[in-house]
Write an enzyme that holds these catalytic residues in place. Sequence first.
Site, PDB file in Angstrom:
ATOM      1  N   TRP A  10     -16.374  33.104 -28.819  1.00  0.00           N
ATOM      2  CA  TRP A  10     -16.266  31.854 -29.596  1.00  0.00           C
ATOM      3  C   TRP A  10     -17.551  31.516 -30.346  1.00  0.00           C
ATOM      4  O   TRP A  10     -17.576  30.590 -31.143  1.00  0.00           O
ATOM      5  CB  TRP A  10     -15.922  30.687 -28.669  1.00  0.00           C
ATOM      6  CG  TRP A  10     -14.538  30.700 -28.093  1.00  0.00           C
ATOM      7  CD1 TRP A  10     -13.524  31.590 -28.354  1.00  0.00           C
ATOM      8  CD2 TRP A  10     -13.994  29.763 -27.146  1.00  0.00           C
ATOM      9  NE1 TRP A  10     -12.410  31.267 -27.645  1.00  0.00           N
ATOM     10  CE2 TRP A  10     -12.661  30.148 -26.889  1.00  0.00           C
ATOM     11  CE3 TRP A  10     -14.500  28.643 -26.496  1.00  0.00           C
ATOM     12  CZ2 TRP A  10     -11.838  29.439 -26.001  1.00  0.00           C
ATOM     13  CZ3 TRP A  10     -13.683  27.945 -25.619  1.00  0.00           C
ATOM     14  CH2 TRP A  10     -12.373  28.339 -25.381  1.00  0.00           C
ATOM     15  N   LYS A  11     -18.652  32.194 -30.011  1.00  0.00           N
ATOM     16  CA  LYS A  11     -19.961  31.889 -30.623  1.00  0.00           C
ATOM     17  C   LYS A  11     -20.285  30.389 -30.457  1.00  0.00           C
ATOM     18  O   LYS A  11     -19.982  29.848 -29.399  1.00  0.00           O
ATOM     19  CB  LYS A  11     -19.983  32.371 -32.068  1.00  0.00           C
ATOM     20  CG  LYS A  11     -19.557  33.858 -32.151  1.00  0.00           C
ATOM     21  CD  LYS A  11     -19.671  34.455 -33.503  1.00  0.00           C
ATOM     22  CE  LYS A  11     -19.150  35.887 -33.468  1.00  0.00           C
ATOM     23  NZ  LYS A  11     -19.178  36.562 -34.755  1.00  0.00           N
ATOM     24  N   HIS A  87     -25.746  40.990 -28.635  1.00  0.00           N
ATOM     25  CA  HIS A  87     -24.915  40.784 -29.833  1.00  0.00           C
ATOM     26  C   HIS A  87     -25.814  40.833 -31.072  1.00  0.00           C
ATOM     27  O   HIS A  87     -26.978  40.420 -31.018  1.00  0.00           O
ATOM     28  CB  HIS A  87     -24.191  39.437 -29.742  1.00  0.00           C
ATOM     29  CG  HIS A  87     -23.200  39.245 -30.843  1.00  0.00           C
ATOM     30  ND1 HIS A  87     -23.555  38.733 -32.058  1.00  0.00           N
ATOM     31  CD2 HIS A  87     -21.885  39.556 -30.927  1.00  0.00           C
ATOM     32  CE1 HIS A  87     -22.474  38.713 -32.842  1.00  0.00           C
ATOM     33  NE2 HIS A  87     -21.464  39.212 -32.181  1.00  0.00           N
ATOM     34  N   GLU A 157     -20.066  47.398 -32.611  1.00  0.00           N
ATOM     35  CA  GLU A 157     -19.835  46.383 -33.639  1.00  0.00           C
ATOM     36  C   GLU A 157     -20.729  46.664 -34.837  1.00  0.00           C
ATOM     37  O   GLU A 157     -21.900  46.226 -34.860  1.00  0.00           O
ATOM     38  CB  GLU A 157     -20.185  44.996 -33.093  1.00  0.00           C
ATOM     39  CG  GLU A 157     -19.292  44.501 -32.003  1.00  0.00           C
ATOM     40  CD  GLU A 157     -19.236  42.977 -31.994  1.00  0.00           C
ATOM     41  OE1 GLU A 157     -18.168  42.428 -32.270  1.00  0.00           O
ATOM     42  OE2 GLU A 157     -20.270  42.352 -31.770  1.00  0.00           O
ATOM     43  N   GLY A 163     -17.832  39.175 -39.110  1.00  0.00           N
ATOM     44  CA  GLY A 163     -17.761  37.844 -39.729  1.00  0.00           C
ATOM     45  C   GLY A 163     -16.736  37.736 -40.846  1.00  0.00           C
ATOM     46  O   GLY A 163     -16.270  38.730 -41.396  1.00  0.00           O
ATOM     47  N   GLY A 225     -14.197  37.828 -32.876  1.00  0.00           N
ATOM     48  CA  GLY A 225     -14.990  36.645 -33.225  1.00  0.00           C
ATOM     49  C   GLY A 225     -14.116  35.576 -33.858  1.00  0.00           C
ATOM     50  O   GLY A 225     -13.432  34.822 -33.162  1.00  0.00           O
TER      51      GLY A 225
END
Length: 244
Positions: A10-11, A87, A157, A163, A225
């Site tokens: 969820w950042k 990350h 990733e 994003g 994400g």
Amino acid sequence: MKSKLIVANWKTNPLSEKEAVRLAQAEDNENAIICPPFIFLSAVKKNLKHAQLGAQDVFWEKSGPYTGEISTDMLKNSGVKFVIVGHSKRRTLGETDEIVSKKASACLKSGLVPIVCVGERERDNGHTYLNFIKQQLKSSLVGVPRALAGKVVVAYEPVWAIGRKAARAATSEECGEMVIFIRKILSDIFSVQSAARARILYGGSVEPQNVNAYLTAGADGLLVGHDSLDPKKFGEILKVAQSM
Ligand code: PGA
């Protein structure tokens, strides 16, 4: 067969506990690992019946004078099972491979499963990104005890695919190649058996329409994400994963 791990990163979202609980309830599924911000971990935990709980970061010491840090044992005592480490966003903020390796080892020693993220910033025709990934992975796993190496989860990733603004997601071929490449590196560092047991995920613009391609290409799961903030899309991602 290993069941697929579908990780919701969820950042820095959502903004309130109420919204976090609502989102967690909507995404509560046995294949899901929900990784909310630290501040919502307890509330989310209380509202999960099926999904497992993950954290987005951790500090490597158990306790002590480390202002602002959250330790492995604190996470464990809050019901956390998985921890995302290294990350790309944290690496951009200054996290080095050495720090990532300390976090990964600390997780394993406390019984938490680290999800170690690696990924190149860009691709080039000379394939130097392969060497970059090899070095990044090796240095990020320095100090990981051989006996625990099979528990490691690696998330490939590519930074260029992460994003909403990413130019594109990786292709299934790119994902498949990297899963094989990463497994080979793990087997060189640890053992063939540990490499076979370790799970390798793909992350970067995962959406319902590309889930099948990545999982068919060999990924053991996905790190999601932006689509993990949309329960409808995350539900579709889980549905595709469970149908395979
Ligand atoms: P994304 O993020 O799905 O929004 O590309 C993935 C991640 O950063 O873990």
